[in-house]
Design a protein around this motif. Structure first.
Motif, PDB file in Angstrom:
ATOM      1  N   VAL A  25      37.555 -98.114 -29.478  1.00 20.91           N
ATOM      2  CA  VAL A  25      38.206 -97.143 -30.358  1.00 20.91           C
ATOM      3  C   VAL A  25      38.229 -97.564 -31.825  1.00 20.91           C
ATOM      4  O   VAL A  25      38.592 -96.768 -32.686  1.00 20.91           O
ATOM      5  N   GLY A  26      37.861 -98.798 -32.134  1.00 22.78           N
ATOM      6  CA  GLY A  26      37.926 -99.222 -33.529  1.00 22.78           C
ATOM      7  C   GLY A  26      37.293-100.575 -33.753  1.00 22.78           C
ATOM      8  O   GLY A  26      36.832-101.232 -32.826  1.00 22.78           O
ATOM      9  N   ALA A  40      38.982 -99.767 -39.051  1.00 24.46           N
ATOM     10  CA  ALA A  40      38.643 -98.353 -38.990  1.00 24.46           C
ATOM     11  C   ALA A  40      38.619 -97.970 -37.520  1.00 24.46           C
ATOM     12  O   ALA A  40      38.289 -98.791 -36.671  1.00 24.46           O
ATOM     13  N   TYR A  41      38.985 -96.734 -37.234  1.00 17.22           N
ATOM     14  CA  TYR A  41      39.004 -96.314 -35.832  1.00 17.22           C
ATOM     15  C   TYR A  41      38.731 -94.829 -35.692  1.00 17.22           C
ATOM     16  O   TYR A  41      38.881 -94.054 -36.635  1.00 17.22           O
ATOM     17  N   ARG A  42      38.308 -94.469 -34.487  1.00 18.08           N
ATOM     18  CA  ARG A  42      38.143 -93.075 -34.064  1.00 18.08           C
ATOM     19  C   ARG A  42      38.498 -93.025 -32.589  1.00 18.08           C
ATOM     20  O   ARG A  42      37.960 -93.786 -31.792  1.00 18.08           O
ATOM     21  N   ASP A  44      38.274 -90.905 -29.294  1.00 24.28           N
ATOM     22  CA  ASP A  44      37.648 -89.790 -28.588  1.00 24.28           C
ATOM     23  C   ASP A  44      38.587 -89.410 -27.444  1.00 24.28           C
ATOM     24  O   ASP A  44      38.554 -90.003 -26.369  1.00 24.28           O
ATOM     25  N   SER A  61      47.267 -94.057 -30.958  1.00 23.97           N
ATOM     26  CA  SER A  61      47.149 -93.830 -32.406  1.00 23.97           C
ATOM     27  C   SER A  61      48.141 -94.675 -33.191  1.00 23.97           C
ATOM     28  O   SER A  61      47.799 -95.236 -34.239  1.00 23.97           O
ATOM     29  N   HIS A 118      31.938 -99.600 -41.415  1.00 22.62           N
ATOM     30  CA  HIS A 118      31.644 -98.236 -40.963  1.00 22.62           C
ATOM     31  C   HIS A 118      30.350 -98.164 -40.142  1.00 22.62           C
ATOM     32  O   HIS A 118      30.250 -97.352 -39.222  1.00 22.62           O
ATOM     33  N   LEU A 121      31.470 -99.320 -36.767  1.00 24.78           N
ATOM     34  CA  LEU A 121      32.243 -98.250 -36.139  1.00 24.78           C
ATOM     35  C   LEU A 121      31.306 -97.207 -35.519  1.00 24.78           C
ATOM     36  O   LEU A 121      31.481 -96.817 -34.369  1.00 24.78           O
ATOM     37  N   ARG A 122      30.297 -96.790 -36.284  1.00 21.46           N
ATOM     38  CA  ARG A 122      29.346 -95.808 -35.739  1.00 21.46           C
ATOM     39  C   ARG A 122      28.579 -96.368 -34.541  1.00 21.46           C
ATOM     40  O   ARG A 122      28.393 -95.695 -33.550  1.00 21.46           O
ATOM     41  N   ASP A 126      31.352 -94.779 -31.790  1.00 18.44           N
ATOM     42  CA  ASP A 126      30.934 -93.363 -31.685  1.00 18.44           C
ATOM     43  C   ASP A 126      30.018 -93.091 -30.520  1.00 18.44           C
ATOM     44  O   ASP A 126      29.324 -93.834 -29.994  1.00 18.44           O
TER      45      ASP A 126
END
Length: 126
Positions: A25-26, A40-42, A44, A61, A118, A121-122, A126
């Protein structure tokens, strides 16, 4: 262009610690030479729900936001006072049994720590 050594950990959401299943997640990236520490995180949500339908996304989160605050050196309100970037990265990369856990520490060289964060992260989330 100057290149800096860096270390990073991938942040994993482990909804059921006993099963040891996780979703990345990050990322937290630290570069002493560049005086850089950032996360950095995303998340899903659909992917996490497949793994653990009852996962508390607000808790995930909140944990990720706490990590970002520690990177920035925010203290108080239950956050640790750790001093310099290296100590903060050490605290963030230490193993723990919580819903968000750091993976192993990895390293590399980059001329752009923020860009590398970044890119990782991708590539890894992702």
């Amino acid at each position: 262009m100057s290149f800096f050594g860096y270390q990073y950990v991938v942040l994993r959401c482990v909804p059921r610690v006993e099963r040891e299943e996780f979703v990345n997640v990050g990322v937290v990236l630290y570069s002493q030479g560049a005086d850089f520490l950032e996360a950095a995180y995303r998340v899903d949500e659909a992917r996490l729900r497949v793994l653990a339908p009852s996962v508390d996304l607000e808790e995930v989160s909140a944990s990720l936001e706490t990590i970002c605050q520690v990177c920035r050196g925010v203290t108080g309100g239950g956050l640790p006072t750790l001093g310099g970037l290296g100590r903060r990265f050490g605290w963030l990369s230490a193993p723990r049994s919580t819903v968000v856990q750091p993976g192993p520490v990895h390293g590399g060289l980059t001329g752009d720590p923020a860009g590398e964060l970044h890119t990782l992260l991708r590539r890894l989330v992702d």
